[in-house]
Design a protein around this motif. Structure first.
Motif, PDB file in Angstrom:
ATOM      1  N   LEU A  86     -58.950 -88.289   4.587  1.00 18.89           N
ATOM      2  CA  LEU A  86     -58.418 -87.784   3.326  1.00 18.89           C
ATOM      3  C   LEU A  86     -57.496 -88.851   2.751  1.00 18.89           C
ATOM      4  CD1 LEU A  86     -58.100 -85.306   1.424  1.00 18.89           C
ATOM      5  CD2 LEU A  86     -56.167 -84.616   2.837  1.00 18.89           C
ATOM      6  N   LEU A  87     -57.745 -89.245   1.511  1.00 18.89           N
ATOM      7  CA  LEU A  87     -56.865 -90.187   0.821  1.00 18.89           C
ATOM      8  C   LEU A  87     -55.940 -89.384  -0.074  1.00 18.89           C
ATOM      9  CD1 LEU A  87     -55.991 -93.057   0.043  1.00 18.89           C
ATOM     10  CD2 LEU A  87     -57.775 -93.018  -1.720  1.00 18.89           C
ATOM     11  N   ILE A  88     -54.659 -89.422   0.258  1.00 22.77           N
ATOM     12  CA  ILE A  88     -53.653 -88.706  -0.522  1.00 22.77           C
ATOM     13  C   ILE A  88     -53.060 -89.687  -1.513  1.00 22.77           C
ATOM     14  CG2 ILE A  88     -51.478 -87.447  -0.443  1.00 22.77           C
ATOM     15  CD1 ILE A  88     -52.243 -86.695   2.484  1.00 22.77           C
ATOM     16  N   LEU A  89     -53.316 -89.441  -2.777  1.00 22.85           N
ATOM     17  CA  LEU A  89     -52.831 -90.340  -3.829  1.00 22.85           C
ATOM     18  C   LEU A  89     -51.631 -89.699  -4.514  1.00 22.85           C
ATOM     19  CD1 LEU A  89     -53.486 -93.053  -5.140  1.00 22.85           C
ATOM     20  CD2 LEU A  89     -54.863 -91.837  -6.809  1.00 22.85           C
ATOM     21  N   ILE A  90     -50.522 -90.407  -4.469  1.00 18.99           N
ATOM     22  CA  ILE A  90     -49.297 -89.978  -5.127  1.00 18.99           C
ATOM     23  C   ILE A  90     -48.827 -91.131  -5.989  1.00 18.99           C
ATOM     24  CG2 ILE A  90     -48.563 -88.262  -3.429  1.00 18.99           C
ATOM     25  CD1 ILE A  90     -46.918 -90.431  -2.081  1.00 18.99           C
ATOM     26  N   LEU A 102     -46.241 -84.632  -1.091  1.00 19.03           N
ATOM     27  CA  LEU A 102     -46.898 -85.435  -0.059  1.00 19.03           C
ATOM     28  C   LEU A 102     -46.971 -84.662   1.252  1.00 19.03           C
ATOM     29  CD1 LEU A 102     -48.104 -87.959   1.206  1.00 19.03           C
ATOM     30  CD2 LEU A 102     -45.778 -88.894   1.357  1.00 19.03           C
ATOM     31  N   ASP A 103     -45.889 -84.037   1.649  1.00 23.34           N
ATOM     32  CA  ASP A 103     -45.878 -83.281   2.904  1.00 23.34           C
ATOM     33  C   ASP A 103     -46.840 -82.101   2.854  1.00 23.34           C
ATOM     34  OD1 ASP A 103     -44.060 -85.045   4.002  1.00 23.34           O
ATOM     35  OD2 ASP A 103     -42.314 -83.777   3.610  1.00 23.34           O
ATOM     36  N   ARG A 104     -46.958 -81.475   1.707  1.00 24.23           N
ATOM     37  CA  ARG A 104     -47.915 -80.365   1.564  1.00 24.23           C
ATOM     38  C   ARG A 104     -49.341 -80.855   1.766  1.00 24.23           C
ATOM     39  NH1 ARG A 104     -47.465 -78.754  -3.593  1.00 24.23           N
ATOM     40  NH2 ARG A 104     -49.632 -78.867  -4.178  1.00 24.23           N
ATOM     41  N   TYR A 105     -49.674 -82.001   1.187  1.00 31.41           N
ATOM     42  CA  TYR A 105     -51.010 -82.572   1.374  1.00 31.41           C
ATOM     43  C   TYR A 105     -51.245 -82.980   2.830  1.00 31.41           C
ATOM     44  CZ  TYR A 105     -51.666 -82.865  -3.717  1.00 31.41           C
ATOM     45  OH  TYR A 105     -51.823 -82.598  -5.056  1.00 31.41           O
ATOM     46  N   LEU A 106     -50.220 -83.531   3.458  1.00 35.89           N
ATOM     47  CA  LEU A 106     -50.349 -83.906   4.872  1.00 35.89           C
ATOM     48  C   LEU A 106     -50.559 -82.671   5.748  1.00 35.89           C
ATOM     49  CD1 LEU A 106     -47.648 -86.705   5.121  1.00 35.89           C
ATOM     50  CD2 LEU A 106     -50.137 -86.985   5.300  1.00 35.89           C
ATOM     51  N   LEU A 107     -49.920 -81.583   5.396  1.00 31.83           N
ATOM     52  CA  LEU A 107     -50.113 -80.335   6.124  1.00 31.83           C
ATOM     53  C   LEU A 107     -51.559 -79.854   6.005  1.00 31.83           C
ATOM     54  CD1 LEU A 107     -48.808 -78.073   7.783  1.00 31.83           C
ATOM     55  CD2 LEU A 107     -48.233 -76.957   5.626  1.00 31.83           C
ATOM     56  N   LYS A 113     -57.552 -80.980  10.567  1.00 35.41           N
ATOM     57  CA  LYS A 113     -57.844 -82.032  11.556  1.00 35.41           C
ATOM     58  C   LYS A 113     -58.607 -83.205  10.941  1.00 35.41           C
ATOM     59  CE  LYS A 113     -57.806 -78.869  15.502  1.00 35.41           C
ATOM     60  NZ  LYS A 113     -57.227 -77.746  14.847  1.00 35.41           N
ATOM     61  N   ILE A 114     -58.148 -83.615   9.748  1.00 36.90           N
ATOM     62  CA  ILE A 114     -58.750 -84.741   9.041  1.00 36.90           C
ATOM     63  C   ILE A 114     -57.689 -85.838   8.923  1.00 36.90           C
ATOM     64  CG2 ILE A 114     -59.802 -85.523   6.890  1.00 36.90           C
ATOM     65  CD1 ILE A 114     -60.750 -82.625   6.443  1.00 36.90           C
ATOM     66  N   PRO A 115     -57.978 -87.042   9.447  1.00 41.31           N
ATOM     67  CA  PRO A 115     -57.004 -88.135   9.324  1.00 41.31           C
ATOM     68  C   PRO A 115     -56.691 -88.430   7.845  1.00 41.31           C
ATOM     69  CG  PRO A 115     -58.817 -88.741  10.794  1.00 41.31           C
ATOM     70  CD  PRO A 115     -59.194 -87.445  10.144  1.00 41.31           C
ATOM     71  N   ALA A 116     -55.437 -88.773   7.591  1.00 47.13           N
ATOM     72  CA  ALA A 116     -55.015 -89.008   6.206  1.00 47.13           C
ATOM     73  C   ALA A 116     -54.457 -90.415   6.022  1.00 47.13           C
ATOM     74  CB  ALA A 116     -53.952 -87.987   5.804  1.00 47.13           C
ATOM     75  N   ILE A 117     -54.698 -90.944   4.821  1.00 45.42           N
ATOM     76  CA  ILE A 117     -54.108 -92.207   4.375  1.00 45.42           C
ATOM     77  C   ILE A 117     -53.261 -91.869   3.158  1.00 45.42           C
ATOM     78  CG2 ILE A 117     -54.561 -94.477   3.374  1.00 45.42           C
ATOM     79  CD1 ILE A 117     -57.275 -94.425   4.814  1.00 45.42           C
ATOM     80  N   ILE A 118     -52.052 -92.394   3.114  1.00 39.92           N
ATOM     81  CA  ILE A 118     -51.166 -92.175   1.977  1.00 39.92           C
ATOM     82  C   ILE A 118     -51.234 -93.397   1.077  1.00 39.92           C
ATOM     83  CG2 ILE A 118     -48.785 -91.761   1.242  1.00 39.92           C
ATOM     84  CD1 ILE A 118     -48.348 -90.667   4.168  1.00 39.92           C
ATOM     85  N   CYS A 119     -51.462 -93.159  -0.190  1.00 43.84           N
ATOM     86  CA  CYS A 119     -51.540 -94.244  -1.167  1.00 43.84           C
ATOM     87  C   CYS A 119     -50.517 -93.972  -2.271  1.00 43.84           C
ATOM     88  CB  CYS A 119     -52.959 -94.317  -1.731  1.00 43.84           C
ATOM     89  SG  CYS A 119     -53.165 -95.588  -2.977  1.00 43.84           S
ATOM     90  N   LEU A 120     -49.486 -94.810  -2.337  1.00 44.64           N
ATOM     91  CA  LEU A 120     -48.472 -94.705  -3.387  1.00 44.64           C
ATOM     92  C   LEU A 120     -48.910 -95.615  -4.527  1.00 44.64           C
ATOM     93  CD1 LEU A 120     -45.677 -93.549  -4.233  1.00 44.64           C
ATOM     94  CD2 LEU A 120     -44.692 -95.662  -3.324  1.00 44.64           C
ATOM     95  N   ASP A 142     -47.512 -92.228  12.388  1.00 42.55           N
ATOM     96  CA  ASP A 142     -48.938 -92.592  12.448  1.00 42.55           C
ATOM     97  C   ASP A 142     -49.757 -92.351  11.184  1.00 42.55           C
ATOM     98  OD1 ASP A 142     -48.752 -93.672  14.991  1.00 42.55           O
ATOM     99  OD2 ASP A 142     -49.131 -91.741  15.956  1.00 42.55           O
ATOM    100  N   TYR A 143     -49.138 -92.476  10.042  1.00 48.47           N
ATOM    101  CA  TYR A 143     -49.900 -92.435   8.790  1.00 48.47           C
ATOM    102  C   TYR A 143     -49.929 -93.830   8.175  1.00 48.47           C
ATOM    103  CZ  TYR A 143     -49.790 -87.371   8.918  1.00 48.47           C
ATOM    104  OH  TYR A 143     -49.949 -86.061   9.289  1.00 48.47           O
ATOM    105  N   LYS A 144     -51.100 -94.238   7.761  1.00 47.39           N
ATOM    106  CA  LYS A 144     -51.221 -95.494   7.024  1.00 47.39           C
ATOM    107  C   LYS A 144     -50.663 -95.233   5.623  1.00 47.39           C
ATOM    108  CE  LYS A 144     -54.295 -99.264   6.332  1.00 47.39           C
ATOM    109  NZ  LYS A 144     -55.505 -99.856   6.824  1.00 47.39           N
ATOM    110  N   PHE A 145     -49.835 -96.127   5.128  1.00 48.92           N
ATOM    111  CA  PHE A 145     -49.165 -95.972   3.840  1.00 48.92           C
ATOM    112  C   PHE A 145     -49.396 -97.251   3.051  1.00 48.92           C
ATOM    113  CE2 PHE A 145     -45.975 -95.447   0.686  1.00 48.92           C
ATOM    114  CZ  PHE A 145     -45.473 -94.149   0.734  1.00 48.92           C
ATOM    115  N   ILE A 146     -50.093 -97.145   1.935  1.00 50.93           N
ATOM    116  CA  ILE A 146     -50.468 -98.324   1.147  1.00 50.93           C
ATOM    117  C   ILE A 146     -49.856 -98.223  -0.247  1.00 50.93           C
ATOM    118  CG2 ILE A 146     -52.419 -99.634   0.194  1.00 50.93           C
ATOM    119  CD1 ILE A 146     -54.178 -98.302   2.383  1.00 50.93           C
TER     120      ILE A 146
END
Length: 182
Positions: A86-90, A102-107, A113-120, A142-146
């Motif tokens: 899951l790519l979380i775009l903020i 962001l925390d709601r999306y991570l939840l 049980k889907i790995p997430a990547i955070i993209c600012l 353990d979240y990738k943050f780009i």
């Protein structure tokens, strides 16, 4: 045709991606398949109805490896299935960054049980260093943050590498740059 992928699902109409890369309109065949059970990302078998129409009939749905499910308890709804991440775009600004969003999306990602990547995104509108502490915090858990900016192309190649050869669901509020980034 085996191992076709649903790439569009509306009330009665579907599009399937065939193994050879062709896209076909599809309908459901058989009483055992309920129309509300097919979601984007599902792997299916389909039969060609006719060469002339080019339409296919979905005959079988394979079990899902993952599903992004929204809601709780008895009121749940599958949004998409069989995704690798899951790519979380903020956005850093316009709209302003909110860690609660962001925390709601991570939840949601964790619950499914889907790995997430955070993209600012939109880091060109702020001093990216102002977000270093936030980035470090999410990296530690353990979240990738780009950091990205479509305007300056900051981080776009790093993001592209993270998405390469993965089926990724994109989530984010209106105005964060989802369409621009794609």
């Amino acid at each position: 045709m085996k191992n076709c992928r649903i790439i569009k699902a509306t009330r009665k109409n579907y599009q399937v991606l065939l193994p050879d890369g062709q896209i076909r309109e599809a309908i459901l065949r058989g009483k055992a398949i309920k129309k509300d059970t097919i979601k984007v990302g599902d792997w299916v078998d389909a039969d060609l109805l006719s060469e002339e129409s080019g339409k296919a009939a979905i005959t079988h749905i394979y079990p899902r490896s993952t599903a992004l499910i929204r809601g709780r308890g008895y009121k749940t709804h599958t949004i998409v299935s069989n995704v690798d991440q899951l790519l979380i775009l903020i956005s850093a600004k316009n709209p302003d960054f909110r860690n609660t969003t962001l925390d709601r999306y991570l939840l949601i990602a964790e619950r499914n049980k889907i790995p997430a990547i955070i993209c600012l995104n939109k880091v060109d509108l702020v001093q990216a260093a102002a977000f270093d502490e936030i980035k470090e915090y999410y990296n530690k858990i353990d979240y990738k943050f780009i950091y990205t900016s479509v305007k300056t192309e900051t981080g776009v190649s790093e993001l592209r590498e993270s998405l390469f050869n993965k089926t990724t669901a994109l989530i984010g509020h209106s105005g964060v740059g989802k369409s621009s980034l794609i």
